[in-house]
Design a protein around this motif. Structure first.
Motif, mmCIF file in Angstrom:
data_model
loop_
_atom_site.group_PDB
_atom_site.id
_atom_site.type_symbol
_atom_site.label_atom_id
_atom_site.label_comp_id
_atom_site.label_asym_id
_atom_site.label_seq_id
_atom_site.Cartn_x
_atom_site.Cartn_y
_atom_site.Cartn_z
ATOM 1 N N LEU A 62 0.842 -1.066 0.034
ATOM 2 C CA LEU A 62 0.113 -0.085 -0.078
ATOM 3 C C LEU A 62 0.864 1.234 -0.002
ATOM 4 N N ALA A 63 1.871 1.217 1.000
ATOM 5 C CA ALA A 63 2.930 2.602 1.034
ATOM 6 C C ALA A 63 3.601 2.540 -0.439
ATOM 7 N N LEU A 76 2.177 3.725 -4.467
ATOM 8 C CA LEU A 76 2.261 5.142 -5.195
ATOM 9 C C LEU A 76 3.897 5.421 -5.357
ATOM 10 N N ASP A 117 -3.354 11.612 -7.990
ATOM 11 C CA ASP A 117 -3.406 10.767 -6.597
ATOM 12 C C ASP A 117 -2.161 10.926 -5.768
ATOM 13 N N VAL A 118 -1.079 11.093 -6.634
ATOM 14 C CA VAL A 118 0.402 10.914 -6.094
ATOM 15 C C VAL A 118 0.427 12.439 -5.304
ATOM 16 N N ALA A 170 -1.691 12.432 -2.145
ATOM 17 C CA ALA A 170 -0.881 11.941 -1.142
ATOM 18 C C ALA A 170 0.391 12.717 -0.381
ATOM 19 N N LEU A 193 -6.706 6.230 -5.476
ATOM 20 C CA LEU A 193 -6.741 6.633 -3.936
ATOM 21 C C LEU A 193 -7.877 6.453 -3.438
ATOM 22 N N THR A 214 -8.721 2.560 -3.079
ATOM 23 C CA THR A 214 -7.757 2.274 -2.048
ATOM 24 C C THR A 214 -8.565 2.756 -0.728
ATOM 25 N N VAL A 268 -4.943 5.448 4.982
ATOM 26 C CA VAL A 268 -4.287 5.393 3.513
ATOM 27 C C VAL A 268 -3.514 6.557 2.984
ATOM 28 N N SER A 271 0.642 6.438 2.950
ATOM 29 C CA SER A 271 1.175 6.726 1.657
ATOM 30 C C SER A 271 1.932 8.098 1.631
ATOM 31 N N GLY A 315 5.278 6.880 3.123
ATOM 32 C CA GLY A 315 5.997 5.950 2.080
ATOM 33 C C GLY A 315 6.649 6.679 1.072
ATOM 34 N N ILE A 316 5.877 7.591 0.525
ATOM 35 C CA ILE A 316 6.598 8.385 -0.771
ATOM 36 C C ILE A 316 7.686 9.331 -0.127
#
Length: 166
Positions: free
Chosen positions: A8-9, A12, A50-51, A54, A89, A92, A117, A121, A124-125
């Protein structure tokens, strides 16, 4: 063991270079590694939105220890978030909210499915971009500066969250 949280993380973050590559024209004489369907301009634009959403999501000051505790609670309960590959997104978030028992664990730690989420995200990004900045010309979004500062100021807690996710 890689969990669905890692997927999940990373979904993206890992797809970011792929989306940038999909935008770059192929050089003459260069053969593609595989004949995968290229995303449409609309799909690329939706992915980029979406990116951007996030990566700009503001992480609360207590995000790292609270998310680490949430991940441990989910693992203890045997609850896995959905595999987010190839999902938007919004999809998800919807699928995450639909996982039996997940909302209760999230709520107990002060998260909604959306917060979870977007938070995981964003983490993670941002963490990925700190560890390995994207190449010049990759059309990468700029992470939320407050998130970058949070992760840099609390590197041990960020590492603990990464370890909990694996």
């Amino acid at each position: 063991m890689t969990t669905r949280l890692t997927i999940l993380a990373a979904a993206l973050a890992a797809a970011l270079p792929a989306a940038a590559m999909a935008q770059q024209p192929q050089q003459a004489g260069q053969q593609p590694a595989q004949q995968a369907r290229q995303p449409s301009p609309a799909e690329i634009a939706a992915f980029q939105r979406d990116v951007q959403t996030a990566v700009q999501y503001p992480l609360p000051a207590d995000f790292l220890p609270r998310m680490t505790a949430t991940i441990h609670a989910l693992q203890a309960a045997g609850i896995n978030p959905p595999n987010a590959q190839n999902l938007s997104l919004a999809q998800t978030i919807d699928q995450t909210a639909a996982v039996p028992g997940l909302s209760q664990v999230l709520s107990a730690h002060g998260f909604t499915a959306r917060d979870f989420v977007l938070g995981i995200s964003a983490f993670g990004i941002t963490e990925s971009m700190i560890r390995q900045p994207p190449p010049a010309g990759a059309h990468a979004p700029t992470p939320n500066p407050a998130n970058v500062a949070l992760l840099r100021a609390h590197q041990q807690e960020a590492e603990a969250l990464l370890q909990a996710m694996n």
